[in-house]
Design a protein around this motif. Structure first.
Motif, mmCIF file in Angstrom:
data_model
loop_
_atom_site.group_PDB
_atom_site.id
_atom_site.type_symbol
_atom_site.label_atom_id
_atom_site.label_comp_id
_atom_site.label_asym_id
_atom_site.label_seq_id
_atom_site.Cartn_x
_atom_site.Cartn_y
_atom_site.Cartn_z
ATOM 1 N N HIS A 165 0.844 -1.198 0.000
ATOM 2 C CA HIS A 165 0.000 0.000 0.000
ATOM 3 C C HIS A 165 0.876 1.243 0.000
ATOM 4 O O HIS A 165 0.689 2.171 -0.798
ATOM 5 C CB HIS A 165 -0.897 -0.064 1.244
ATOM 6 N N ARG A 212 -4.819 -4.156 -6.004
ATOM 7 C CA ARG A 212 -6.033 -4.333 -5.224
ATOM 8 C C ARG A 212 -7.014 -3.212 -5.538
ATOM 9 O O ARG A 212 -6.648 -2.028 -5.541
ATOM 10 C CB ARG A 212 -5.613 -4.287 -3.754
ATOM 11 N N GLY A 213 -8.262 -3.557 -5.808
ATOM 12 C CA GLY A 213 -9.253 -2.569 -6.207
ATOM 13 C C GLY A 213 -9.501 -1.500 -5.162
ATOM 14 O O GLY A 213 -9.804 -0.344 -5.487
ATOM 15 N N GLU A 214 -9.346 -1.878 -3.907
ATOM 16 C CA GLU A 214 -9.601 -0.902 -2.838
ATOM 17 C C GLU A 214 -8.519 0.167 -2.753
ATOM 18 O O GLU A 214 -8.668 1.129 -2.005
ATOM 19 C CB GLU A 214 -9.705 -1.617 -1.480
ATOM 20 N N PHE A 215 -7.442 0.008 -3.487
ATOM 21 C CA PHE A 215 -6.395 1.040 -3.512
ATOM 22 C C PHE A 215 -6.742 2.100 -4.556
ATOM 23 O O PHE A 215 -6.030 2.288 -5.546
ATOM 24 C CB PHE A 215 -5.037 0.431 -3.896
ATOM 25 N N ALA A 216 -7.830 2.820 -4.345
ATOM 26 C CA ALA A 216 -8.233 3.795 -5.365
ATOM 27 C C ALA A 216 -7.113 4.812 -5.603
ATOM 28 O O ALA A 216 -6.755 5.105 -6.745
ATOM 29 C CB ALA A 216 -9.512 4.501 -4.936
ATOM 30 N N LEU A 259 -4.154 3.207 -7.331
ATOM 31 C CA LEU A 259 -4.413 3.001 -8.753
ATOM 32 C C LEU A 259 -4.178 4.294 -9.529
ATOM 33 O O LEU A 259 -3.593 4.295 -10.615
ATOM 34 C CB LEU A 259 -5.855 2.527 -8.955
ATOM 35 N N GLU A 260 -4.639 5.400 -8.935
ATOM 36 C CA GLU A 260 -4.468 6.683 -9.621
ATOM 37 C C GLU A 260 -2.991 7.065 -9.672
ATOM 38 O O GLU A 260 -2.495 7.535 -10.701
ATOM 39 C CB GLU A 260 -5.281 7.772 -8.913
ATOM 40 N N PRO A 295 -7.118 -3.093 -12.255
ATOM 41 C CA PRO A 295 -7.714 -3.029 -10.921
ATOM 42 C C PRO A 295 -8.382 -4.335 -10.530
ATOM 43 O O PRO A 295 -9.096 -4.950 -11.327
ATOM 44 C CB PRO A 295 -8.780 -1.930 -11.075
ATOM 45 N N GLY A 296 -8.135 -4.791 -9.331
ATOM 46 C CA GLY A 296 -8.909 -5.901 -8.792
ATOM 47 C C GLY A 296 -10.279 -5.394 -8.371
ATOM 48 O O GLY A 296 -10.626 -4.235 -8.598
#
Ligand SMILES: Cc1cc2nc3c(=O)[nH]c(=O)nc-3n(C[C@H](O)[C@H](O)[C@H](O)COP(=O)(O)O)c2cc1C
Ligand code: SF4
Ligand code: FES
Lengths: 229, 434, 900
Positions: free
Chosen positions: B94, B125-129, B132-133, B165-166
């Motif tokens: 993270h 991990r998808g929750e890492f918005a 990801l950005e 993205p997950g």
């Protein structure tokens, strides 16, 4: 036979999926760009579900039908795949999905109590949505922010709301739209667009597909049809 | 012993607010490793990584160099980076993706070059918005900078990197589940054999899967040489490593420490690290490497933070996350919560994992809420044994992937270390901790 | 995922690499790559399992089949359904560790299982129940609440899902996705909540859905028609062959109290691999319908009244003889017979041709292909078609007509083993799997074939240069098997036959698999129920001498086929002498014959009509005599499938009332015609067939018994028999309910030792002494006269009318659950043609022929060539019947299409 019979859609499949009707405009444009990034269209399934949630806030049946056509699977497979994933909601959710982690580190730091407070103060249970449609409350598994336990995300953006008071303030801010700049409505996951390498040379992707297929065929031939998996 | 003066390898830039920008990255030596690598042969780059003895940081601790050497020759190969980080109490990747995304991108490019892959994917991990950005923005910058895409830095080498993205499923961290997920399917781990994606991976093509932290070490290794990395640490555990410390310590957080040279006790108590147990309480137990690992008690606190050392003591360093429980912790509740996690996150394909995890969770709940029975402990252990025969370390399994045998770890640890507490729950009809 | 291919034949197997391993202390030889579970089973060690299915790729998820394996990685528990046998591996299947793991899996499965066995359809034949008894722990240690779901959920008209009982083995989803190619059901959710589901409002409409019910190892999927009708232990069963279509799937027919309760697929290697289509599986129940004909009827004073068999047969014989004596044998005709047993077909053939003396006999009702072409082309087996490098599809949609053939061909294409070259007027279910698809307009099939085989210019509809080049390449590479059927009922069958002959000329090594649809149509043709054909696939003139000796007489001249018979009966002068007496053998021209109005006129005009039928239907209104016949599952005998494979039909039920088996009706009619043929049982008929037909020589009852479910392809001489025979996998839960655990212990049936029928040759030689030499079967098609097709004018559209699985056939109509699947057919039109008319999707168009018009809903179908419109035959068609637009005097149907 006398009973009336419905007019059926033609049973014969023509091979290609139907054209999308629900995903539109920029979302559809981005969907097509995403498809071009992957050697196999099905790989875009989850990213397309995220995009559909960006358009609708949740994953609607209409969107799933479109996605099925775009990636070349049945709507049933889109539903089946999507429901495997916690972030894809096949039922409507609020503008803000508030996730409270109660996993081990957060548990040790009072997460269960915080979640109970959230339920009480919002008047909903886990999985519920407030009557005004603003907030859906979720109990999350570890969100990987354990040094700030108990950990809370809103629409997958980390927020710090470790006490009841801080939580109440967060809810008030959300309702007041005070954090709109930072936290887009539910569904919008990534606001940064890919600006380069999207023109992903279709010829190169086609070549990649061809070579993969060849390699796979060679391998299958070597390992025999009962190789499984 | 305590904390050594080892260089910071993956966290060197974290003092800067703008560490995630290309400007800061270039100002702090960014993309030097990639330039240097491109001037070498791919084999020479791989040889440095092999010499570094870089153990994978995702949990299994397999040497990256050896994994790379196993990549089957094929017209199409892939590199997939595992950024699914969902193991409870693990939060080091993270940090890396949000704070130093260029370092990750550079590492990916170095690996892509060394392996000469057709394409690279970073699965986050998808929750890492935000992550990801940040990684997407870094990639955009890197493309513009000529570091990725066609003819990188004029070297003639080209590769595209895709951020994927997950969507929220812990099991997608398991590398074959991750590949299935990346193929647009549900994250069902693949049955083995084949044992390694290096033989049959993404779309059936040979694939290397490496963790975010593993990748983030590469720029340093290429710049300073594999030998310099191998000089840090001890034995097989070379270099530094990120340890995520959580639970009842004064200073939870992610610390980069030289492997082996530091002990759990140092990590928990050193003032610059954990700074001791909160409120002056005592250590009751700690989990040394993510919730899949068997627990340790105060007796093991002086073990060094080394992969083999921890394994020999009967657990694993795993994802490098340490959860500290103080003397007021209810271990039944803690183990129940962990079991519940596995039950929720089981992919559901194997009978023992799908049904067993749910059953164990319900028995644990019963005990914690005062409806336990005397023979429940035997039942728990026997059901655990049916998921992981022997309930020993290293585990055996009746399941496809090792999520199955991870389920019993916390239950069997808690029962063997704190049997009395279970009995109190059962006899007194509830949790004495309230 | 590739379907596991059947083991190669005996010759191939001998060359296969073998490996040895140790199983519970003994040395066992296995085929390289063989799965441990299968190798163990082959030598008698049964490893329990749930998710493994021998016809699908293993996934290894239920974990029931764990055994202890020592290999390079030390001893560990491994799923035997996934592990291939490795040389030198040591396997223990019965250690304490294995037993504990298996007990553990069973216990885990049962914790959420409702244990409602007493009310579950599967109770009594449930592998979970059986294995719990055999392997499971005695009592439950599970005291918590079980998972609960809303009770059975209908996921289609035919299938119900009970989620509480599901054990997540993924057999059904794998079947749907990997075998049928339609993932309409899939897992939904994750972990403990993983369940089977369908997409909202998209039910599980696959034609193969019943297979998922059959292979579900618990009672999670149940069939609506069967649900609660019987308990397995009350059921009796016989093995038989499904005759709903002509593919010849082997089935177990189960009944209780003389009512058919269900059909289950049996796994035979050469044909169906255990699968059935839903039509075959569920229309079998039609035999139970209440309105069966149970007594002979004779029309008296305008009414059909019940009479004795004697009176009915006497009336029939009198009527037929009266017409023959007045107008000649050519005035008597027999239509139908494709649903008879081989024995029935033979006796009817003998009665018509040998006793009545007419050659105007036709088992096809104008909806098939010229018999002499079908019979004369070199025949391919289904296995050959499913393994040929190039398969040319010159047929209708096989999924609609011969559904399980679709599964075989699809599997061949998906595995990469075969490349399909589709030549068709419209897209079919195989189009997505075809290497190339070329379209032709009705009338242009032969031109398209010439374009592919000789490089001649392609007809207008096939202007896809890449596809044409690919087709040329693939056909040139060969070897080629042609699947030959009737793509449209609005196009004369001779046009397709002509195209087939073009192929045969251009590709001398090509073999043909006839894709004709009706149950025993090929058996009927083989046995002479076609003009110009005598039993044994023999041309009339070739066989004349022999059959005059055997039968006493044969017709002097070639007779007419159904279309000409009906036209002559209707009084159309162009057809030459009239037909005044007609026997219908289980056929109803009003629904089956493409030109419905001609059929109506013919039945109106015929002076004397004898109908052999099992249930009321349109033709009965015109009948003078009605003879009630036994149906499938009520009669013993044999049947012949599309490849010429002969299998036994099992009799499970007693026919209702006074209904007789078809052969007996013919034989008794012969007696009333003054000719006792001397049969006293169905076996005697077969003996005669075996004696008079070179095609059937050597296929003695002993051979049929020895070959069991696989049957045998006629003629024997062309193919090795017996030694290559391999038993289907003996997996008691591959087909729960069919394979009992007892059967598992049964030794494989012996192959044949000496030459077939050796024991009886001497006897037969004596009996045959003094007869002319047995005539040989046709070896090349008799050249047919191809009707001239005028080019379409620029205002008309050409009609394609194709078969669909659920049509208004009698059997479908008799079973509620299946009848509800019959859907109205829209007219499919190329979207540009719709645009030209200014009509949107779902709008109405008027179709006009010279003599009829209908108004129908039009939908766009881009797969159709311009100016070709298509619909389905014999289903409700908005403004009337598509058959009203078909006029058999024209080889193709050109229509005007306009806004209404
Ligand atoms: C249940 C399970 C979860 C896992 N989760 C992760 C994860 O979140 N991140 C990760 O990098 N590796 C995870 N792994 C390990 C991966 O399977 C794999 O070993 C790793 O990504 C390889 O990278 P490395 O060699 O660089 O460590 C997990 C393994 C299992 C069995
Ligand atoms: S062990 Fe559990 S998570 Fe792993 S494959 Fe099996 S069911 Fe899925
Ligand atoms: S795991 Fe082998 S039969 Fe299910």
């Amino acid at each position: 036979m006398s009973e009336p019979t419905p007019v059926a859609a033609p049973r014969r499949s023509s091979g290609a999926g139907p054209a999308p009707t629900h995903l539109t405009g920029d979302i559809l444009h981005r969907a097509r760009q995403l498809l071009a990034l992957y050697p196999e269209p099905r790989s875009a399934l989850v990213p397309l579900c995220h995009l559909a949630q960006e358009q609708d806030g949740w994953l609607t049946p209409e969107a799933m039908v479109d996605i099925a056509g775009l990636v070349g699977v049945t709507p049933g497979e889109v539903l089946g795949t999507a429901t495997f994933y916690d972030m894809l909601h096949t039922e409507p959710v609020g503008r803000y999905v508030v996730s409270v982690c109660t996993n081990i580190a957060c548990l040790l730091d009072g997460a269960v109590e915080l979640l109970e407070h959230a339920e009480d103060s919002l008047g909903i249970g886990v999985g519920g949505t407030t009557a005004d449609g603003t907030i859906t409350l979720e109990e999350a598994e570890c969100l990987a922010d354990c040094d700030r336990a108990p950990c809370v995300q809103v629409n997958h953006r980390y927020v710090v709301a470790r006490t009841s008071e801080a939580f109440d303030q967060l809810v008030a801010d959300l309702r007041a739209g005070a954090r709109d700049g930072e936290i887009p409505p539910h569904g919008t996951l990534v606001r940064v667009r890919r600006t380069a390498g999207i023109e992903a040379d279709p010829a190169a992707v086609a070549e990649e597909r061809r070579l993969s297929a060849e390699a796979r065929a060679a391998r299958d031939a070597a390992s025999g049809p009962e190789g499984g998996a | 012993m305590a904390v050594t003066e080892a260089p910071r390898i993956v966290t060197s830039r974290l003092g800067f607010e703008d560490a995630h920008t290309l400007g800061r990255y270039l100002a702090t030596g960014g993309y030097e490793g990639l330039r240097k690598a491109l001037a070498m042969t791919p084999e020479a780059v791989a040889a440095e990584v092999d010499a570094a003895s870089l153990l994978g940081r995702g949990g299994a601790g397999f040497p990256a160099g050896r994994k790379w050497a196993m990549l089957r020759r094929s017209p199409v190969t892939y590199l997939v980076v595992n950024g699914d980080e969902s193991e409870p109490a693990t939060f080091k990747d993270h940090l890396l993706v949000e704070r130093d995304p260029h370092q990750l991108v550079e590492g990916v490019l170095i690996a892509a070059y060394a392996l000469q892959v057709t394409r690279a994917f970073i699965f986050l991990r998808g929750e890492f918005a935000l992550g990801l950005e940040r990684v997407q923005a870094a990639l955009n910058e890197a493309y513009a900078h000529g570091a990725v895409g066609r003819d990188i830095f004029g070297s003639g080498f080209s590769v595209d990197v895709v951020v994927h993205p997950g969507a929220g499923a812990y099991i997608c961290g398991e590398e074959t589940a991750l590949l299935e997920s990346l193929e647009g399917k549900r994250g069902f781990p693949r049955i083995k054999p084949p044992y390694f994606p290096a033989a049959i991976g993404l779309y059936g093509a040979p694939t290397v899967v490496n963790n975010v932290e593993t990748m983030s070490n590469l720029p340093w290794i290429v710049v300073h040489g594999g030998a310099a990395f191998a000089a840090l640490g001890e034995g097989r555990s070379t270099g530094t490593r990120l340890f995520a410390l959580a639970g009842h310590v004064n200073r939870p957080g992610v610390y980069e420490l030289e492997m082996v040279k530091t002990t759990f006790a140092d990590l928990i108590h050193a003032p610059v690290l954990g700074a001791g147990i909160r409120h002056g309480r005592q250590l009751k137990a700690f989990i040394p490497g993510g919730v899949s690992a068997p627990w340790f008690g105060p007796d093991q606190v002086d073990l060094p933070l080394g992969q083999d050392e921890v394994a020999q003591a009967g657990s694993m360093l795993g994802s490098g996350s340490i959860v500290v429980m103080d003397d007021r912790t209810c271990v039944v509740r803690a183990a129940w919560r962990i079991t519940r996690f596995f039950s929720r996150e089981s992919c559901g394909q194997c009978t023992p994992c799908r049904e067993g995890s749910g059953w164990l969770e319900r028995i644990m709940e019963r005990i914690e809420t005062g409806r336990g029975r005397e023979d429940d402990l035997d039942l728990l252990l026997d059901a655990c044994d049916n998921i992981s025969p022997g309930v020993a370390w290293p585990p055996q399994q009746t399941t496809i992937c090792v999520l199955g045998p991870s389920i019993p770890s916390s239950i069997s640890s808690a029962i063997s270390m704190f049997r009395d507490e279970f009995l109190v729950h059962i006899k007194e009809g509830g949790c004495p901790h309230g | 995922m590739a379907e596991p291919t059947p083991a190669a034949d005996a010759a191939g197997a001998a060359e296969e690499e073998t490996v040895t391993f140790t199983l519970d202390g003994r040395e066992v030889a296995a085929r390289k790559g063989e799965l441990l579970i299968a190798a163990a089973e082959r030598v008698g060690t049964f490893i329990p399992r749930f998710c493994y299915h021998p016809r699908m790729a293993s996934v290894g998820v239920c974990r029931m089949c764990l055994v202890e394996v020592s290999g390079p990685r030390g001893a560990s528990l491994q799923p035997s359904c996934f592990l291939e046998v490795q040389p030198g591996m040591t396997v223990v299947t019965e250690s304490d560790k294995v037993k504990k793991a298996q007990d553990g899996v069973l216990e885990f499965l049962l914790i959420n299982h409702p244990l409602d066995c007493p009310v579950c359809d599967k109770g009594g034949e449930c592998p979970l129940q059986d294995q719990t008894l055999a392997y499971g722990p005695g009592e439950t240690r599970f005291v918590e609440e079980k998972r609960h779901f809303e009770k059975p959920l209908p996921i289609s008209e035919l299938v119900l899902l009970d989620r509480e009982r599901c054990i997540q083995c993924s057999r059904c989803t794998r079947f749907a996705a990997d075998v049928a190619g339609e993932a309409q059901i899939d897992f939904v959710g994750r972990g403990e909540l993983l369940q089977i589901g369908t997409f909202p409002e998209l039910p599980f409409t696959s034609y193969f859905s019943g297979n998922t019910v059959q292979i579900c190892p618990v009672g999670a999927l149940t069939a609506a028609p069967y649900r609660f009708t019987a308990r397995p232990w009350d059921l009796d069963q016989v093995e038989s062959t499904c005759t709903t279509c002509a593919l010849g799937c082997r089935v177990a027919v189960q009944s209780s109290a003389n009512r058919l309760t269900r059909l289950l697929g049996i796994d035979v290697d050469p044909v169906n691999h255990g699968w059935l289509c839903d039509k075959g599986r569920f229309v079998a129940e039609a035999v139970n319908r209440d309105d069966r004909l149970t007594e002979p009827l004779v029309r008296k004073g305008g009414e059909l009244v019940p009479v004795s068999w004697h009176e009915a047969l006497e009336t029939a014989a009198d009527g037929l003889v009266r017409v023959r004596d007045a107008a000649g044998a050519a005035a008597v005709a027999v239509v139908g017979g494709a649903r008879l047993t081989n024995e029935g077909a033979y006796v009817w053939s003998r009665v018509a041709k040998g006793v009545l003396g007419t050659d105007s006999v036709d088992a096809q009702v104008g909806d098939g292909l010229p018999a002499e072409v079908v019979l004369g082309l070199p025949r391919a087996t289904i296995d050959e078609a499913a393994s040929a490098p190039t398969v040319v599809l010159l047929a209708g949609d096989v999924r609609e007509e011969l559904p399980v053939l679709f599964l075989r061909l699809r599997a061949a294409a998906v595995s990469g083993g075969s490349r399909l070259v589709e030549l068709s007027p419209q897209a079919t279910s195989l189009t997505p799997y075809a290497a190339c698809s070329l379209r032709y307009g009705p009338g242009d099939a032969a031109a398209l074939v010439r374009a592919v085989t000789t490089g001649a210019p392609a007809p207008a509809a096939a202007q896809d240069p890449a596809a044409l080049a690919e087709a040329r390449r693939l056909v040139g590479e060969g070897p080629v098997v042609v699947v030959l059927g009737r793509p449209s009922l609005a196009e004369d069958g001779e046009l397709v036959a002509d195209a087939a002959q073009e192929l045969a000329r251009a590709l001398p090594d090509a073999r043909f698999l006839p894709a004709l649809r009706r149950g025993n149509v090929l058996g009927a043709l083989d046995l002479g129920l076609a003009p110009g054909i005598l039993p044994g696939r023999v041309a009339l003139d070739e066989g004349r001498a022999f059959f005059e000796a055997a039968w006493g007489a044969v017709p002097a001249t070639r007779g007419r086929g159904t279309a000409e018979i009906l036209a002559a009966a209707a009084g159309d002068q162009a057809e030459g002498p009239g037909v005044d007496a007609l026997v219908l053998l289980g056929a109803d021209p009003l629904t089956d014959f493409p030109d419905r109005r001609l059929a109506g006129r013919a039945l109106e005009a015929t002076g004397f009509l004898v109908v052999v039928a099992s249930a009321p239907g349109g033709a009965l209104d015109h009948a003078d005599v009605v003879l009630p016949a036994a149906e499938a599952h009520e009669r013993a005998g044999t049947t012949t499938n599309i490849e010429g494979r002969i299998t036994r039909l099992g009799q499970k039920l007693v026919p209702p009332g006074q209904a007789w088996p078809d052969w007996m009706i013919a034989a008794e009619l012969a007696v009333h015609l003054g000719c006792d043929l001397g049969y006293d049982a169905v076996a005697g008929v077969w003996d005669e067939i075996e004696r008079v037909s070179a095609l059937h020589r050597g296929i003695t009852p002993a051979v049929l018994d020895a070959l069991g479910d696989d049957g045998v392809v006629a003629p024997l001489s062309s193919r090795p028999v017996g030694l290559s025979h391999r038993r289907a996998p003996l997996d008691p839960i591959a087909v729960p309910g069919v394979e009992s655990v007892e059967r598992q212990g049964a030794p494989p049936r012996a192959g044949l030792a000496g030459p077939p029928g050796a024991g009886t040759t001497g006897v037969r030689a004596e009996a045959d002494a003094g007869w002319p030499t047995l005539p040989a079967p046709l070896v090349a098609p008799v050249e047919i006269e191809v009707p001239h097709v005028a080019p379409p004018d620029s205002y008309s559209v050409r009609l394609v009318a194709a078969r669909t699985l659920y049509d208004r056939g009698a059997a479908v109509g008799a079973v509620d659950a299946v009848r509800s699947l019959v859907a109205e057919a829209p007219l499919r039109v190329n979207p540009h043609d719709l645009d030209d008319l200014g009509i949107g999707a779902g709008g109405a168009v008027r179709l006009r022929s010279a003599t009829a018009q209908v108004v129908v809903t039009a939908v766009p179908d881009p797969s159709l060539p311009r100016r070709v419109v298509a619909t389905e035959f014999n289903v409700p068609f908005a403004g009337g019947a598509v058959a009203d637009l078909i006029d058999r005097t024209f080889p193709v149907v050109d229509l005007r299409m306009e806004t209404p």
